[in-house]
Design an enzyme around this catalytic site. Structure first.
Site: not given
Length: 529
Positions: A300, A298, A388, A367, A129-130, A302-303, A399, A37, A386
């Site tokens: 993508d 989020d 997060s 993690t 991601s986020h 996954d959260r 996730k 990233r 997780e």
């Protein structure tokens, strides 16, 4: 904005040549816990994206020739350009077939599913991601293996090694295909067939969810005329099209139930992180409205964040524990049975007590979702999560935010209860872990590293154990302290220096980590359990 075209096409074959272009190593291309990233502007530098993509391909080895790979991204700025580079470089490296989400788009859990469903050899996921999106924000590339899960440390280490020695990359610059039109585009590349298969990014995932959950039972709860009003917020991220298909079309929720479902390259200028700070509009709407269930996802997909009536907040740690205690209400687990559970080390121990009562194995991992992969593949766990805001099961190897929301709704429908009552009943039975996390982002690296060095000296000092600290009338006695290390019970691999832990005799903990998911500077995370 992602547009979906329904027409299908097959293009005629054309013979193309592979071009070998010179390049030089670029410093700093070390993947973190979820790929590489950096800022968009960094990825836009000359050969930056090409170098990393070629290094991923080289890390796979000779088996990349004739392979099938998947490409999908979360809709953020630079996704289309990166997808095009990957397609043309895959052709240059003699990949046989590339399965690409329409427009280059696919949520992270959907990519994992496509890899597994079509028995692909791996896949590129274009996401940070986020992290925020846009020309002045972040981008990322990560590679998932043939199990659908993130590359293990050994693989990402090989990627990084290749970035330090790369001298050229292979590409077919004049490859012809239409990223926006579903169909197969067949080309002859130096005598070999190469196929770009553009697929509907939503269809396979929705079929997967319908095979896991009882949609009719959930529909009776949340559909038109149902007793539970829901509010789903996609934060202009990748779950938008999936949410519209599942919640509006399949479950029959009113149109007003789903907001921010249009996928925007800058996420509407917001921060696509489903927590109380960045999904404050969902919190406010839940607090002031008559919704009984809320969820946010989020960038993508996954959260997830789960809220009850009047914005009753479910911590990710509690969410994992509640799901672990109620999996038997989900049809998928009635068929497969419930195996063990796992959590990342900083996540509270709430799920541990559920596992103990149910006689399930419980694993404490570093993690990073990749550390769950071996346990899932070996059939040792059914559920993992997780702190997060990540929760998932063995249906994919990532996730999965939408899955988590559906799991909650399935349990609520089956038990005929509310979010708040379900959680309070859980606390009555198992007790409550009070968990908080503090993030210090964009810090100067040097003082952060000094702080971690000082903490390392503290945990190595045998006199630290037994020390007492008093605050607000309560005394905490250090019972143990270390820098967490993990030996994978499946393949024996070892991960060290995963976070400073200071544990107290009453079961409380402090955890300190330097995080590898930021795009610049250092991020210090402090966890209090």
């Amino acid at each position: 904005l992602i547009h979906f075209y329904k027409s299908k096409t097959r293009m005629p074959a054309h013979n193309k040549s592979i071009v070998l272009l010179p390049t030089q190593p670029i410093a700093g291309q070390k993947p973190g816990t979820s790929g590489l990233r950096k800022t968009v502007k960094t990825f836009q530098q000359r050969n930056y994206t090409q170098n990393f993509v070629q290094s991923i391909i080289d890390s796979i080895g000779p088996s990349v020739e004739g392979s099938t790979l998947v490409v999908g991204g979360d809709g953020r700025f630079y996704m289309r350009e990166a997808a095009d580079i990957i397609v043309k470089m895959a052709a240059g490296n003699r990949v046989s077939r590339l399965i690409v989400g329409q427009g280059g788009f696919m949520s992270t859990p959907a990519v994992s599913n496509v890899i597994r469903k079509y028995k692909a050899d791996g896949g590129f996921i274009l996401t940070a991601s986020h992290n925020p999106g846009g020309p002045d924000a972040d981008f990322g590339i990560k590679f998932n293996m043939n199990n659908g899960g993130p590359a293990q440390d050994s693989q990402t280490n090989r990627m990084f090694d290749h970035t330090k020695t790369i001298r050229s990359y292979k590409i077919v610059p004049d490859l012809e295909y239409d990223l926006d039109k579903i169909g197969e585009y067949e080309t002859t590349v130096e005598g070999r067939k190469f196929v770009v298969q553009i697929i509907d990014p939503v269809k396979d995932y929705v079929e997967l969810m319908k095979g896991i959950f009882d949609f009719d039972q959930i529909k009776s709860l949340v559909g038109a005329g149902g007793p539970l009003k829901v509010l789903i917020n996609s934060l202009h991220g990748a779950t938008g099209p999936y949410v519209e298909k599942i919640f509006l079309q399949e479950l029959g929720c009113p149109a007003a139930s789903c907001v921010k479902t249009d996928v925007l390259p800058d996420f509407g200028g917001g921060h696509p992180d489903p927590n109380l700070t960045y999904a404050a509009d969902l919190v406010e709407a839940m607090r002031n409205g008559d919704f009984g269930f809320g969820a946010a996802f989020d960038g993508d997909g996954d959260r997830n964040m789960i809220l009850g009536e009047k914005a009753f907040f479910v911590t990710p740690c509690d969410s994992l524990a509640v799901l672990a205690n109620n999996l038997e209400h989900i049809p998928y687990f009635k068929k497969t049975g419930v195996k063990g559970v796992a959590r990342s080390m900083p996540t509270s121990a709430a799920v541990d007590r559920v596992a103990a009562k149910k006689g399930l194995e419980c694993f404490d991992t570093p993690t990073g979702w990749k550390y769950f992969g071996n346990l899932l593949d070996a059939g040792r766990i059914s559920l993992c999560g997780e702190e997060s805001f990540g929760t998932g099961s063995d249906h994919v190897r990532e996730k999965d935010g939408v899955w988590a929301a559906l799991a909650w709704l399935q349990i609520l429908a089956s038990k005929k209860t509310t979010v708040e009552n379900l959680l309070k009943e859980h606390w009555t039975e198992f007790g409550r872990n009070f968990f908080t996390r503090y993030d210090y982002e964009g810090c100067e690296s040097e003082p952060c590293e000094t702080m971690m060095k000082n903490l390392q000296e503290y945990v190595e000092d045998p006199e630290s154990v037994g020390k007492e600290y008093t605050a607000k009338g309560k005394t905490f006695k250090v019972s143990a302290c270390d820098n967490f290390s993990y030996k994978d019970p499946i393949d024996g691999s070892v991960a060290t220096k995963q976070g400073i832990r200071i544990m107290f005799s009453d079961g409380s903990r402090l955890v300190f980590r330097l995080s590898g998911t930021g795009s610049s500077g250092a991020t210090v995370r402090l966890y209090v359990d």
